[in-house]
Design a protein around this motif. Sequence first.
Motif, PDB file in Angstrom:
ATOM      1  N   VAL A 127     -21.525 -33.953   6.704  1.00  0.00           N
ATOM      2  CA  VAL A 127     -22.796 -33.523   7.285  1.00  0.00           C
ATOM      3  C   VAL A 127     -22.533 -32.211   8.006  1.00  0.00           C
ATOM      4  O   VAL A 127     -21.388 -31.900   8.348  1.00  0.00           O
ATOM      5  CB  VAL A 127     -23.378 -34.559   8.276  1.00  0.00           C
ATOM      6  CG1 VAL A 127     -23.737 -35.845   7.562  1.00  0.00           C
ATOM      7  CG2 VAL A 127     -22.399 -34.834   9.412  1.00  0.00           C
ATOM      8  N   VAL A 128     -23.572 -31.444   8.226  1.00  0.00           N
ATOM      9  CA  VAL A 128     -23.439 -30.190   8.961  1.00  0.00           C
ATOM     10  C   VAL A 128     -23.516 -30.502  10.452  1.00  0.00           C
ATOM     11  O   VAL A 128     -24.471 -31.130  10.921  1.00  0.00           O
ATOM     12  CB  VAL A 128     -24.545 -29.199   8.560  1.00  0.00           C
ATOM     13  CG1 VAL A 128     -24.442 -27.926   9.395  1.00  0.00           C
ATOM     14  CG2 VAL A 128     -24.442 -28.875   7.073  1.00  0.00           C
ATOM     15  N   ALA A 129     -22.506 -30.087  11.198  1.00  0.00           N
ATOM     16  CA  ALA A 129     -22.452 -30.385  12.623  1.00  0.00           C
ATOM     17  C   ALA A 129     -23.580 -29.682  13.378  1.00  0.00           C
ATOM     18  O   ALA A 129     -24.068 -28.619  12.975  1.00  0.00           O
ATOM     19  CB  ALA A 129     -21.105 -29.956  13.201  1.00  0.00           C
ATOM     20  N   THR A 130     -23.971 -30.277  14.481  1.00  0.00           N
ATOM     21  CA  THR A 130     -25.076 -29.767  15.289  1.00  0.00           C
ATOM     22  C   THR A 130     -24.676 -28.505  16.057  1.00  0.00           C
ATOM     23  O   THR A 130     -23.568 -28.404  16.582  1.00  0.00           O
ATOM     24  CB  THR A 130     -25.525 -30.830  16.302  1.00  0.00           C
ATOM     25  OG1 THR A 130     -25.940 -31.999  15.577  1.00  0.00           O
ATOM     26  CG2 THR A 130     -26.676 -30.333  17.159  1.00  0.00           C
ATOM     27  N   TRP A 131     -25.581 -27.553  16.065  1.00  0.00           N
ATOM     28  CA  TRP A 131     -25.446 -26.416  16.965  1.00  0.00           C
ATOM     29  C   TRP A 131     -26.834 -26.052  17.471  1.00  0.00           C
ATOM     30  O   TRP A 131     -27.831 -26.530  16.930  1.00  0.00           O
ATOM     31  CB  TRP A 131     -24.750 -25.230  16.295  1.00  0.00           C
ATOM     32  CG  TRP A 131     -25.480 -24.570  15.165  1.00  0.00           C
ATOM     33  CD1 TRP A 131     -25.719 -25.090  13.932  1.00  0.00           C
ATOM     34  CD2 TRP A 131     -26.059 -23.259  15.156  1.00  0.00           C
ATOM     35  NE1 TRP A 131     -26.411 -24.188  13.151  1.00  0.00           N
ATOM     36  CE2 TRP A 131     -26.628 -23.059  13.875  1.00  0.00           C
ATOM     37  CE3 TRP A 131     -26.139 -22.241  16.099  1.00  0.00           C
ATOM     38  CZ2 TRP A 131     -27.268 -21.879  13.514  1.00  0.00           C
ATOM     39  CZ3 TRP A 131     -26.778 -21.054  15.736  1.00  0.00           C
ATOM     40  CH2 TRP A 131     -27.332 -20.888  14.462  1.00  0.00           C
TER      41      TRP A 131
ATOM     42  N   SER B 299      -8.203 -25.354   7.558  1.00  0.00           N
ATOM     43  CA  SER B 299      -9.424 -24.713   8.037  1.00  0.00           C
ATOM     44  C   SER B 299     -10.192 -25.654   8.947  1.00  0.00           C
ATOM     45  O   SER B 299     -10.196 -26.870   8.740  1.00  0.00           O
ATOM     46  CB  SER B 299     -10.314 -24.325   6.846  1.00  0.00           C
ATOM     47  OG  SER B 299     -11.546 -23.771   7.279  1.00  0.00           O
ATOM     48  N   THR B 300     -10.852 -25.086   9.946  1.00  0.00           N
ATOM     49  CA  THR B 300     -11.806 -25.831  10.771  1.00  0.00           C
ATOM     50  C   THR B 300     -13.241 -25.422  10.449  1.00  0.00           C
ATOM     51  O   THR B 300     -14.152 -25.695  11.224  1.00  0.00           O
ATOM     52  CB  THR B 300     -11.556 -25.588  12.271  1.00  0.00           C
ATOM     53  OG1 THR B 300     -11.828 -24.208  12.579  1.00  0.00           O
ATOM     54  CG2 THR B 300     -10.137 -25.964  12.675  1.00  0.00           C
ATOM     55  N   HIS B 301     -13.437 -24.757   9.337  1.00  0.00           N
ATOM     56  CA  HIS B 301     -14.765 -24.274   8.946  1.00  0.00           C
ATOM     57  C   HIS B 301     -15.298 -23.285   9.985  1.00  0.00           C
ATOM     58  O   HIS B 301     -16.488 -23.257  10.309  1.00  0.00           O
ATOM     59  CB  HIS B 301     -15.745 -25.445   8.790  1.00  0.00           C
ATOM     60  CG  HIS B 301     -16.798 -25.232   7.749  1.00  0.00           C
ATOM     61  ND1 HIS B 301     -16.815 -25.925   6.564  1.00  0.00           N
ATOM     62  CD2 HIS B 301     -17.861 -24.409   7.708  1.00  0.00           C
ATOM     63  CE1 HIS B 301     -17.856 -25.560   5.848  1.00  0.00           C
ATOM     64  NE2 HIS B 301     -18.512 -24.615   6.523  1.00  0.00           N
ATOM     65  N   GLY B 302     -14.383 -22.478  10.507  1.00  0.00           N
ATOM     66  CA  GLY B 302     -14.784 -21.517  11.533  1.00  0.00           C
ATOM     67  C   GLY B 302     -15.187 -22.167  12.837  1.00  0.00           C
ATOM     68  O   GLY B 302     -15.939 -21.584  13.624  1.00  0.00           O
ATOM     69  N   GLY B 303     -14.678 -23.394  13.086  1.00  0.00           N
ATOM     70  CA  GLY B 303     -15.078 -24.115  14.293  1.00  0.00           C
ATOM     71  C   GLY B 303     -16.490 -24.655  14.227  1.00  0.00           C
ATOM     72  O   GLY B 303     -17.083 -24.997  15.258  1.00  0.00           O
ATOM     73  N   ARG B 304     -17.035 -24.802  13.018  1.00  0.00           N
ATOM     74  CA  ARG B 304     -18.434 -25.202  12.852  1.00  0.00           C
ATOM     75  C   ARG B 304     -18.613 -26.678  12.541  1.00  0.00           C
ATOM     76  O   ARG B 304     -19.744 -27.138  12.354  1.00  0.00           O
ATOM     77  CB  ARG B 304     -19.077 -24.383  11.724  1.00  0.00           C
ATOM     78  CG  ARG B 304     -19.192 -22.901  12.039  1.00  0.00           C
ATOM     79  CD  ARG B 304     -19.654 -22.143  10.804  1.00  0.00           C
ATOM     80  NE  ARG B 304     -19.683 -20.718  11.052  1.00  0.00           N
ATOM     81  CZ  ARG B 304     -20.787 -19.969  11.033  1.00  0.00           C
ATOM     82  NH1 ARG B 304     -21.941 -20.521  10.766  1.00  0.00           N
ATOM     83  NH2 ARG B 304     -20.728 -18.679  11.265  1.00  0.00           N
ATOM     84  N   GLN B 305     -17.532 -27.433  12.436  1.00  0.00           N
ATOM     85  CA  GLN B 305     -17.674 -28.843  12.102  1.00  0.00           C
ATOM     86  C   GLN B 305     -17.292 -29.711  13.303  1.00  0.00           C
ATOM     87  O   GLN B 305     -17.986 -29.694  14.277  1.00  0.00           O
ATOM     88  CB  GLN B 305     -16.893 -29.151  10.829  1.00  0.00           C
ATOM     89  CG  GLN B 305     -17.598 -28.616   9.572  1.00  0.00           C
ATOM     90  CD  GLN B 305     -19.040 -29.138   9.475  1.00  0.00           C
ATOM     91  OE1 GLN B 305     -19.989 -28.396   9.693  1.00  0.00           O
ATOM     92  NE2 GLN B 305     -19.202 -30.407   9.160  1.00  0.00           N
ATOM     93  N   LEU B 306     -16.223 -30.469  13.269  1.00  0.00           N
ATOM     94  CA  LEU B 306     -15.884 -31.333  14.400  1.00  0.00           C
ATOM     95  C   LEU B 306     -15.333 -30.499  15.547  1.00  0.00           C
ATOM     96  O   LEU B 306     -14.217 -29.970  15.458  1.00  0.00           O
ATOM     97  CB  LEU B 306     -14.863 -32.388  13.976  1.00  0.00           C
ATOM     98  CG  LEU B 306     -14.442 -33.358  15.085  1.00  0.00           C
ATOM     99  CD1 LEU B 306     -15.627 -34.212  15.530  1.00  0.00           C
ATOM    100  CD2 LEU B 306     -13.278 -34.220  14.636  1.00  0.00           C
TER     101      LEU B 306
END
Length: 355
Positions: A163-167, A244-251
């Motif tokens: 899922v796409v993490a919340t921002w 990768s952390t997905h640019g810090g966009r996930q967990l």
Amino acid sequence: MGDARGGSWLSGLGARAAGSMALPLREYVEHGAGAGVTAGEAAAGWGRLRLRPHVLRDVTSVDPTVELLGCSSRVPWGVAPTSLQRAVHPDGELATARASAAAGAVMVVSSNAGSTFDDIAATGVTWWLQVYLPSDRTLAGPLLDRAVAAGATAVVLTVDTPVVATWHPSEALIWDLADPAWTRVNFDPGYDDQPGSEKALDLGPHDIDWLRERTGLPVVVKGVLRGDDARRCVQAGAAGVWVSTHGGRQLDRSLSTAAALPEVRRAVGADAEVYVDGGVRSGLDVVTALAAGADAVFVGRPVLHALVEGEAGVARWHAALLTETVEALRLAGCRTPADTRDLLADDADEGPYPV
């Protein structure tokens, strides 16, 4: 690319680009998930590692060339997949591709790209396709077929985004403002309305083998932070593992890729290639990542920052990173990226990483 007063063209890139982006786009490019802990720690992670340089080495000639999945890359970095490049500059992926082709760098093309695979391929760039698999795997077939037909040389499976993490943007989401022509132009019309088109929640090692068989291309697994997961990827047939952390966009609160990389390299050994992204901002970062076990690094946000100036900006970014990387290799007593394998001080007792 700096001067005696400090700073460099690369280090000031993000701040300059910010002034040219509308707030929704700027927030999209820069945001991290949650409180932004992981995103905020990415660049500092490389600065915490220490190197043991060699001396009395002839570094008259330095060759930064690496071989990635059987193909030569003139530089030990590539362009990571990013969306909305046409929102940053009208030429979008085509500007990035032309500059990367001239630099001899691999470009990883997002499945959400706003330029067709055929147009990207026509630039002459060596390119890989990044994909998310849908719940109904058969729906991915047409996209994969188009990529193979257009000359993609690898598939990069993103595995950290069930899922796409919340921002929390301060204004409207950029996706709500973006021109539909800026994204997902390589999908069939109506794809997102079909049952099973949502991101898969049941990804497993079998999907690596399925992608390899379906496309006939090597598969790289992107989003790995643990040695045990990396090993499973290799056992399932992955040709590469991408830290990768997905640019810090996930967990959020995930460890930095700089911290995760050495464990992944040790787990994989010489059985597959290992790549890393996240916080790489300079040639010294590139050399540090190579020393920590990466076969190549990939860069996302700084390419978007450079893309504000179109093809010329991305070309200048490649050139500046090359200048800094060659300097760092010379100062470390290394003639090639392979010579960096025993530089990392923190893991000196582990011995050199596999080449």
